[in-house]
Design an enzyme around this catalytic site. Structure first.
Site, PDB file in Angstrom:
ATOM      1  N   CYS A  76       6.093   8.813  -9.636  1.00 24.04           N
ATOM      2  CA  CYS A  76       6.071   8.705  -8.267  1.00 24.04           C
ATOM      3  C   CYS A  76       7.416   8.745  -7.777  1.00 24.04           C
ATOM      4  O   CYS A  76       8.312   7.658  -7.794  1.00 24.04           O
ATOM      5  CB  CYS A  76       5.399   7.335  -7.701  1.00 24.04           C
TER       6      CYS A  76
ATOM      7  N   CYS B 142     -11.985  -0.658  19.999  1.00 21.21           N
ATOM      8  CA  CYS B 142     -12.162  -2.104  20.798  1.00 21.21           C
ATOM      9  C   CYS B 142     -11.042  -2.152  21.812  1.00 21.21           C
ATOM     10  O   CYS B 142      -9.947  -2.103  21.475  1.00 21.21           O
ATOM     11  CB  CYS B 142     -11.854  -3.077  19.696  1.00 21.21           C
TER      12      CYS B 142
END
Length: 408
Positions: A375, A54
Protein backbone atom coordinates in the site's frame (compact mmCIF):
# COMPACT_ATOMS: atom_id res chain seq x y z
CA UNK A 1 -45.03 6.85 10.48
CA UNK A 2 -45.99 8.71 13.65
CA UNK A 3 -43.15 9.02 16.12
CA UNK A 4 -45.48 8.87 19.12
CA UNK A 5 -46.79 5.35 18.42
CA UNK A 6 -44.27 3.64 16.11
CA UNK A 7 -40.54 2.96 15.84
CA UNK A 8 -39.08 4.47 12.69
CA UNK A 9 -35.82 3.52 11.04
CA UNK A 10 -34.16 6.25 13.05
CA UNK A 11 -35.06 4.67 16.35
CA UNK A 12 -34.02 1.25 15.15
CA UNK A 13 -30.57 2.83 14.88
CA UNK A 14 -31.03 4.37 18.30
CA UNK A 15 -31.97 1.03 19.84
CA UNK A 16 -28.89 -0.51 18.22
CA UNK A 17 -26.75 1.72 20.44
CA UNK A 18 -28.60 1.21 23.72
CA UNK A 19 -32.02 0.41 25.18
CA UNK A 20 -33.57 3.57 26.48
CA UNK A 21 -35.90 3.64 29.46
CA UNK A 22 -39.61 3.79 28.56
CA UNK A 23 -39.93 7.16 30.23
CA UNK A 24 -37.18 8.62 28.06
CA UNK A 25 -38.07 6.83 24.85
CA UNK A 26 -41.73 7.78 24.90
CA UNK A 27 -41.19 11.31 26.14
CA UNK A 28 -43.23 14.01 24.49
CA UNK A 29 -42.47 14.49 20.81
CA UNK A 30 -43.37 18.16 20.88
CA UNK A 31 -40.67 20.77 21.29
CA UNK A 32 -41.00 23.69 23.64
CA UNK A 33 -38.73 25.79 21.43
CA UNK A 34 -40.06 29.10 20.25
CA UNK A 35 -40.37 29.72 16.55
CA UNK A 36 -37.28 31.31 15.08
CA UNK A 37 -37.62 34.95 14.22
CA UNK A 38 -35.34 35.57 11.27
CA UNK A 39 -35.73 38.34 8.74
CA UNK A 40 -35.72 36.13 5.68
CA UNK A 41 -37.00 38.96 3.52
CA UNK A 42 -33.65 40.73 3.74
CA UNK A 43 -32.72 41.34 0.13
CA UNK A 44 -29.14 40.36 0.86
CA UNK A 45 -30.03 36.80 1.93
CA UNK A 46 -30.47 33.74 -0.27
CA UNK A 47 -32.23 30.45 0.42
CA UNK A 48 -31.48 26.97 -0.81
CA UNK A 49 -33.34 23.71 -0.31
CA UNK A 50 -31.13 20.64 0.19
CA UNK A 51 -31.69 16.96 0.95
CA UNK A 52 -29.18 14.80 2.78
CA UNK A 53 -31.21 12.29 4.76
CA UNK A 54 -32.30 12.96 8.33
CA UNK A 55 -33.14 16.64 8.60
CA UNK A 56 -32.32 16.61 12.30
CA UNK A 57 -28.71 16.01 11.33
CA UNK A 58 -28.44 18.27 8.30
CA UNK A 59 -30.10 21.12 10.18
CA UNK A 60 -27.73 20.68 13.13
CA UNK A 61 -24.66 20.67 10.87
CA UNK A 62 -25.61 23.57 8.63
CA UNK A 63 -26.60 25.87 11.51
CA UNK A 64 -22.95 25.79 12.60
CA UNK A 65 -21.64 27.07 9.24
CA UNK A 66 -20.47 30.73 9.27
CA UNK A 67 -22.69 32.78 6.98
CA UNK A 68 -25.77 30.59 7.51
CA UNK A 69 -28.58 32.68 8.99
CA UNK A 70 -31.22 30.03 9.60
CA UNK A 71 -32.06 26.40 8.81
CA UNK A 72 -35.59 24.98 8.79
CA UNK A 73 -36.55 21.32 8.40
CA UNK A 74 -39.24 20.42 5.87
CA UNK A 75 -40.31 18.61 2.72
CA UNK A 76 -40.00 19.30 -1.02
CA UNK A 77 -40.34 17.62 -4.38
CA UNK A 78 -43.65 15.80 -3.96
CA UNK A 79 -47.08 15.86 -5.51
CA UNK A 80 -49.43 16.68 -2.64
CA UNK A 81 -49.70 20.01 -0.79
CA UNK A 82 -48.93 20.39 2.91
CA UNK A 83 -47.58 16.90 3.50
CA UNK A 84 -47.16 15.50 7.01
CA UNK A 85 -44.23 13.52 8.34
CA UNK A 86 -46.41 10.38 8.37
CA UNK A 87 -47.14 10.78 4.66
CA UNK A 88 -43.61 11.68 3.61
CA UNK A 89 -41.96 8.91 5.61
CA UNK A 90 -44.21 6.36 3.93
CA UNK A 91 -42.41 7.12 0.66
CA UNK A 92 -45.65 7.49 -1.29
CA UNK A 93 -45.88 11.26 -1.80
CA UNK A 94 -42.71 11.87 -3.81
CA UNK A 95 -41.44 14.36 -1.24
CA UNK A 96 -37.91 14.28 0.15
CA UNK A 97 -36.94 15.18 3.69
CA UNK A 98 -35.07 18.49 3.25
CA UNK A 99 -33.77 21.60 4.92
CA UNK A 100 -34.21 25.19 3.80
CA UNK A 101 -30.95 27.08 4.35
CA UNK A 102 -31.02 30.86 4.58
CA UNK A 103 -27.54 32.28 4.13
CA UNK A 104 -25.71 35.55 3.53
CA UNK A 105 -23.97 35.34 0.12
CA UNK A 106 -21.61 38.15 1.10
CA UNK A 107 -20.16 35.75 3.69
CA UNK A 108 -20.91 32.35 2.16
CA UNK A 109 -21.01 31.77 -1.59
CA UNK A 110 -23.43 29.30 -3.17
CA UNK A 111 -20.59 26.86 -3.87
CA UNK A 112 -19.18 27.21 -0.35
CA UNK A 113 -22.64 26.56 1.07
CA UNK A 114 -22.92 23.37 -1.03
CA UNK A 115 -19.38 22.46 -0.01
CA UNK A 116 -20.29 22.56 3.69
CA UNK A 117 -23.50 20.63 3.08
CA UNK A 118 -21.88 17.84 1.04
CA UNK A 119 -19.24 17.30 3.73
CA UNK A 120 -22.02 16.27 6.13
CA UNK A 121 -23.89 13.70 4.03
CA UNK A 122 -23.35 10.64 1.83
CA UNK A 123 -23.82 12.07 -1.67
CA UNK A 124 -23.21 8.66 -3.30
CA UNK A 125 -26.35 6.83 -2.06
CA UNK A 126 -29.51 7.43 -4.08
CA UNK A 127 -31.45 4.72 -2.22
CA UNK A 128 -31.59 6.53 1.09
CA UNK A 129 -29.25 7.95 3.69
CA UNK A 130 -27.42 5.82 6.24
CA UNK A 131 -30.00 3.98 8.36
CA UNK A 132 -32.96 5.77 6.73
CA UNK A 133 -33.86 3.92 3.55
CA UNK A 134 -36.10 4.94 0.69
CA UNK A 135 -36.31 7.70 -1.94
CA UNK A 136 -37.67 10.14 0.64
CA UNK A 137 -34.16 10.20 2.16
CA UNK A 138 -32.07 10.39 -1.02
CA UNK A 139 -29.55 13.25 -1.52
CA UNK A 140 -30.64 16.15 -3.70
CA UNK A 141 -30.00 19.80 -4.47
CA UNK A 142 -33.04 21.85 -5.44
CA UNK A 143 -32.01 24.64 -7.82
CA UNK A 144 -33.97 27.85 -8.34
CA UNK A 145 -32.49 28.94 -11.65
CA UNK A 146 -30.18 27.84 -14.45
CA UNK A 147 -27.17 29.50 -12.85
CA UNK A 148 -27.57 27.48 -9.66
CA UNK A 149 -28.10 24.32 -11.70
CA UNK A 150 -24.89 24.86 -13.67
CA UNK A 151 -22.87 25.77 -10.56
CA UNK A 152 -24.07 22.71 -8.67
CA UNK A 153 -23.53 20.37 -11.63
CA UNK A 154 -20.03 21.70 -12.23
CA UNK A 155 -19.07 21.40 -8.57
CA UNK A 156 -20.39 17.84 -8.31
CA UNK A 157 -18.47 16.91 -11.45
CA UNK A 158 -15.22 18.29 -9.99
CA UNK A 159 -15.75 16.34 -6.77
CA UNK A 160 -16.41 13.18 -8.74
CA UNK A 161 -13.32 13.65 -10.88
CA UNK A 162 -11.15 14.20 -7.81
CA UNK A 163 -12.34 10.88 -6.37
CA UNK A 164 -12.87 12.30 -2.90
CA UNK A 165 -15.71 9.91 -2.11
CA UNK A 166 -15.29 6.17 -2.55
CA UNK A 167 -18.17 5.86 -5.01
CA UNK A 168 -19.57 8.02 -7.84
CA UNK A 169 -21.81 10.83 -6.69
CA UNK A 170 -25.54 10.26 -7.12
CA UNK A 171 -26.87 13.54 -5.78
CA UNK A 172 -29.92 14.55 -7.78
CA UNK A 173 -30.46 18.07 -9.17
CA UNK A 174 -34.15 18.97 -8.98
CA UNK A 175 -35.88 22.21 -10.01
CA UNK A 176 -37.27 23.88 -6.90
CA UNK A 177 -41.03 24.29 -6.58
CA UNK A 178 -42.36 24.48 -3.02
CA UNK A 179 -40.91 24.08 0.44
CA UNK A 180 -43.22 22.83 3.18
CA UNK A 181 -42.18 23.42 6.80
CA UNK A 182 -42.08 20.24 8.88
CA UNK A 183 -43.91 19.81 12.17
CA UNK A 184 -42.68 21.99 15.01
CA UNK A 185 -41.23 19.11 17.03
CA UNK A 186 -38.73 18.48 14.20
CA UNK A 187 -37.30 22.01 14.33
CA UNK A 188 -34.01 22.32 16.27
CA UNK A 189 -34.43 18.73 17.37
CA UNK A 190 -30.75 18.46 18.29
CA UNK A 191 -31.18 21.34 20.76
CA UNK A 192 -34.52 20.37 22.27
CA UNK A 193 -33.90 16.63 22.48
CA UNK A 194 -30.10 16.38 22.81
CA UNK A 195 -29.88 12.90 24.35
CA UNK A 196 -32.18 11.19 21.88
CA UNK A 197 -30.53 13.09 19.03
CA UNK A 198 -27.05 11.92 20.05
CA UNK A 199 -28.22 8.31 20.33
CA UNK A 200 -29.84 8.45 16.90
CA UNK A 201 -26.91 10.18 15.24
CA UNK A 202 -24.37 7.71 16.55
CA UNK A 203 -26.54 4.73 15.65
CA UNK A 204 -27.17 6.02 12.14
CA UNK A 205 -23.49 5.66 11.15
CA UNK A 206 -23.32 9.16 9.67
CA UNK A 207 -20.28 10.37 11.60
CA UNK A 208 -18.44 7.08 11.23
CA UNK A 209 -18.82 7.38 7.46
CA UNK A 210 -17.68 11.00 7.41
CA UNK A 211 -14.63 10.16 9.54
CA UNK A 212 -13.73 7.46 7.02
CA UNK A 213 -13.99 9.87 4.08
CA UNK A 214 -12.49 13.03 5.59
CA UNK A 215 -10.48 11.72 8.53
CA UNK A 216 -11.16 11.73 12.27
CA UNK A 217 -9.74 15.27 12.49
CA UNK A 218 -12.35 16.67 10.08
CA UNK A 219 -13.87 18.84 12.84
CA UNK A 220 -10.68 20.10 14.47
CA UNK A 221 -8.77 20.58 11.20
CA UNK A 222 -11.46 20.85 8.51
CA UNK A 223 -10.58 20.93 4.85
CA UNK A 224 -13.14 21.99 2.27
CA UNK A 225 -13.95 20.00 -0.84
CA UNK A 226 -12.64 22.92 -2.89
CA UNK A 227 -9.30 22.74 -1.08
CA UNK A 228 -9.12 19.00 -1.64
CA UNK A 229 -9.91 19.39 -5.35
CA UNK A 230 -7.32 22.14 -5.78
CA UNK A 231 -4.66 20.15 -3.92
CA UNK A 232 -5.22 17.11 -6.09
CA UNK A 233 -5.10 19.17 -9.28
CA UNK A 234 -1.88 20.84 -8.14
CA UNK A 235 -0.28 17.54 -7.22
CA UNK A 236 -1.30 15.91 -10.49
CA UNK A 237 -0.01 18.80 -12.57
CA UNK A 238 3.25 19.32 -10.66
CA UNK A 239 4.62 15.82 -10.32
CA UNK A 240 5.86 15.18 -13.88
CA UNK A 241 7.44 18.57 -14.41
CA UNK A 242 9.26 18.79 -11.07
CA UNK A 243 11.34 15.65 -11.07
CA UNK A 244 14.67 14.98 -12.71
CA UNK A 245 16.67 11.92 -11.74
CA UNK A 246 20.43 11.64 -11.45
CA UNK A 247 22.44 8.45 -11.22
CA UNK A 248 26.08 7.83 -10.40
CA UNK A 249 26.64 6.86 -14.00
CA UNK A 250 24.34 7.79 -16.83
CA UNK A 251 23.60 4.20 -17.68
CA UNK A 252 23.81 2.79 -21.16
CA UNK A 253 21.29 0.18 -22.29
CA UNK A 254 23.74 -2.51 -21.08
CA UNK A 255 24.44 -1.09 -17.64
CA UNK A 256 22.31 -1.00 -14.52
CA UNK A 257 21.95 2.60 -13.28
CA UNK A 258 23.21 3.24 -9.79
CA UNK A 259 20.78 5.35 -7.82
CA UNK A 260 21.53 7.55 -4.84
CA UNK A 261 19.95 10.08 -2.52
CA UNK A 262 20.43 13.76 -3.45
CA UNK A 263 21.31 16.34 -0.84
CA UNK A 264 18.63 17.57 1.55
CA UNK A 265 18.63 20.94 -0.16
CA UNK A 266 18.12 19.35 -3.58
CA UNK A 267 15.28 17.25 -2.23
CA UNK A 268 13.56 20.33 -0.74
CA UNK A 269 13.82 22.15 -4.05
CA UNK A 270 12.64 19.17 -6.06
CA UNK A 271 9.54 18.12 -4.10
CA UNK A 272 6.27 19.86 -3.37
CA UNK A 273 4.85 19.95 0.16
CA UNK A 274 2.97 16.65 0.16
CA UNK A 275 5.82 14.79 -1.58
CA UNK A 276 8.30 16.09 0.99
CA UNK A 277 6.00 15.31 3.92
CA UNK A 278 5.44 11.73 2.78
CA UNK A 279 8.96 10.78 1.68
CA UNK A 280 11.02 12.70 4.24
CA UNK A 281 8.71 12.93 7.26
CA UNK A 282 7.03 9.51 6.95
CA UNK A 283 3.70 11.15 6.23
CA UNK A 284 0.58 9.72 4.64
CA UNK A 285 -1.48 11.35 1.92
CA UNK A 286 -5.27 11.31 1.91
CA UNK A 287 -6.94 8.21 0.43
CA UNK A 288 -8.82 8.72 -2.84
CA UNK A 289 -7.19 12.15 -3.06
CA UNK A 290 -3.95 11.27 -4.84
CA UNK A 291 -3.07 10.93 -8.52
CA UNK A 292 -2.30 7.21 -8.80
CA UNK A 293 -4.84 5.34 -6.68
CA UNK A 294 -7.09 4.79 -9.71
CA UNK A 295 -4.46 5.08 -12.46
CA UNK A 296 -5.00 2.22 -14.94
CA UNK A 297 -2.38 3.20 -17.50
CA UNK A 298 0.39 0.71 -18.29
CA UNK A 299 3.83 1.65 -17.01
CA UNK A 300 6.07 1.58 -13.97
CA UNK A 301 6.30 3.58 -10.76
CA UNK A 302 9.70 4.92 -9.63
CA UNK A 303 10.96 6.67 -6.53
CA UNK A 304 10.13 10.39 -6.68
CA UNK A 305 13.53 11.29 -5.21
CA UNK A 306 16.04 8.90 -6.81
CA UNK A 307 14.22 7.29 -9.72
CA UNK A 308 14.65 3.76 -8.37
CA UNK A 309 12.18 1.42 -10.15
CA UNK A 310 9.64 0.27 -7.58
CA UNK A 311 6.41 -1.17 -8.95
CA UNK A 312 4.73 -2.08 -12.25
CA UNK A 313 1.16 -1.59 -13.38
CA UNK A 314 1.16 -5.31 -14.19
CA UNK A 315 1.12 -5.95 -10.43
CA UNK A 316 -1.26 -3.12 -9.51
CA UNK A 317 -4.81 -3.77 -8.32
CA UNK A 318 -7.72 -1.93 -6.77
CA UNK A 319 -7.54 -2.66 -3.05
CA UNK A 320 -10.46 -0.35 -2.23
CA UNK A 321 -8.28 1.62 0.18
CA UNK A 322 -7.81 4.75 -1.93
CA UNK A 323 -4.05 4.30 -2.26
CA UNK A 324 -2.12 2.65 -5.14
CA UNK A 325 -1.64 -1.02 -4.21
CA UNK A 326 0.58 -3.72 -5.68
CA UNK A 327 1.12 -7.43 -5.10
CA UNK A 328 4.91 -7.18 -5.40
CA UNK A 329 7.77 -4.78 -6.27
CA UNK A 330 9.54 -4.79 -9.62
CA UNK A 331 12.79 -5.77 -7.94
CA UNK A 332 13.14 -6.36 -4.20
CA UNK A 333 16.70 -5.02 -4.43
CA UNK A 334 15.26 -1.51 -4.64
CA UNK A 335 13.17 -1.64 -1.46
CA UNK A 336 13.79 -2.21 2.23
CA UNK A 337 11.34 -3.01 5.02
CA UNK A 338 11.34 -2.41 8.75
CA UNK A 339 9.00 -2.70 11.69
CA UNK A 340 6.86 0.37 12.33
CA UNK A 341 5.28 0.65 15.79
CA UNK A 342 3.64 4.04 15.34
CA UNK A 343 -0.12 4.59 15.68
CA UNK A 344 -0.41 1.95 18.41
CA UNK A 345 0.04 -0.94 15.98
CA UNK A 346 2.86 -2.96 14.49
CA UNK A 347 3.16 -2.60 10.72
CA UNK A 348 5.84 -3.26 8.14
CA UNK A 349 7.09 -0.04 6.57
CA UNK A 350 8.41 0.00 3.00
CA UNK A 351 11.24 2.38 2.00
CA UNK A 352 13.32 2.79 -1.13
CA UNK A 353 16.82 1.36 -0.77
CA UNK A 354 19.00 4.20 -2.06
CA UNK A 355 16.91 7.34 -1.50
CA UNK A 356 15.52 5.98 1.79
CA UNK A 357 12.15 7.51 0.92
CA UNK A 358 9.14 6.47 2.96
CA UNK A 359 6.88 4.70 0.44
CA UNK A 360 4.11 3.09 2.50
CA UNK A 361 3.47 -0.26 4.18
CA UNK A 362 3.08 -3.89 3.17
CA UNK A 363 0.26 -6.08 4.52
CA UNK A 364 -0.58 -9.76 4.21
CA UNK A 365 -4.19 -9.29 3.06
CA UNK A 366 -3.46 -9.02 -0.67
CA UNK A 367 -4.63 -11.22 -3.57
CA UNK A 368 -2.87 -14.13 -5.24
CA UNK A 369 -0.24 -14.93 -6.26
CA UNK A 370 1.70 -13.29 -3.41
CA UNK A 371 -1.02 -12.63 -0.84
CA UNK A 372 0.63 -9.25 -0.19
CA UNK A 373 -0.64 -5.71 -0.45
CA UNK A 374 2.03 -3.08 -0.96
CA UNK A 375 0.00 0.00 0.00
CA UNK A 376 1.95 2.97 -1.34
CA UNK A 377 1.65 6.75 -1.36
CA UNK A 378 1.30 8.38 -4.77
CA UNK A 379 3.36 11.29 -3.45
CA UNK A 380 6.40 9.04 -3.08
CA UNK A 381 6.36 7.86 -6.69
CA UNK A 382 6.47 9.05 -10.28
CA UNK A 383 4.65 7.14 -13.00
CA UNK A 384 6.51 6.39 -16.27
CA UNK A 385 4.16 5.29 -19.10
CA UNK A 386 5.31 2.19 -20.94
CA UNK A 387 5.84 4.13 -24.19
CA UNK A 388 8.35 6.41 -22.41
CA UNK A 389 10.38 3.72 -20.65
CA UNK A 390 13.26 3.62 -23.14
CA UNK A 391 13.39 7.40 -23.37
CA UNK A 392 13.55 7.77 -19.56
CA UNK A 393 16.22 5.07 -19.13
CA UNK A 394 13.96 2.20 -18.11
CA UNK A 395 13.94 0.31 -21.40
CA UNK A 396 14.70 -3.04 -19.76
CA UNK A 397 11.25 -3.01 -18.16
CA UNK A 398 9.41 -2.87 -21.49
CA UNK A 399 9.42 -6.66 -21.45
CA UNK A 400 6.84 -6.54 -18.66
CA UNK A 401 4.26 -5.32 -21.14
CA UNK A 402 4.99 -7.50 -24.16
CA UNK A 403 2.29 -10.05 -23.30
CA UNK A 404 -0.22 -7.26 -22.78
CA UNK A 405 0.61 -5.79 -26.18
CA UNK A 406 0.22 -9.19 -27.86
CA UNK A 407 -3.14 -9.69 -26.20
CA UNK A 408 -4.33 -6.40 -27.63
Amino acid sequence: MNRSNSISNRFIALLGVCILSPALYFASMHSNADNKEVNKTDANYETSVLAGGCFWCTEADMEKVPGVIDVVSGYSGGTIPNPTYDAVSSGTTGHIEVIEVTYDPSVLSYEAMLDAFLRGIDPTDDQGSFVDRGPQYRPAIFYKNEQEKQQAASFLAEIDKAGIFKKPLKTELIPFDTFYVAEEYHQDYYINNPLRYRYYRHGSGRDQYLDEIFGPDRKTAPKTLRQMIDEKNKLSSNVPEQVEFRTVNQASDMDEPKYFRPSDEEIKQKLNDIQYKVTQKDGTERPFDNPYWDNEEAGIYVDIVSGEPLFSSTDKYDSGTGWPSFTKPIDENFITTKEDNSWFATRIEVRSKFADSHLGHVFDDGPAPTGLRYCMNSASMLFIPKDELAEKGYGKYSVLFENQDKAL
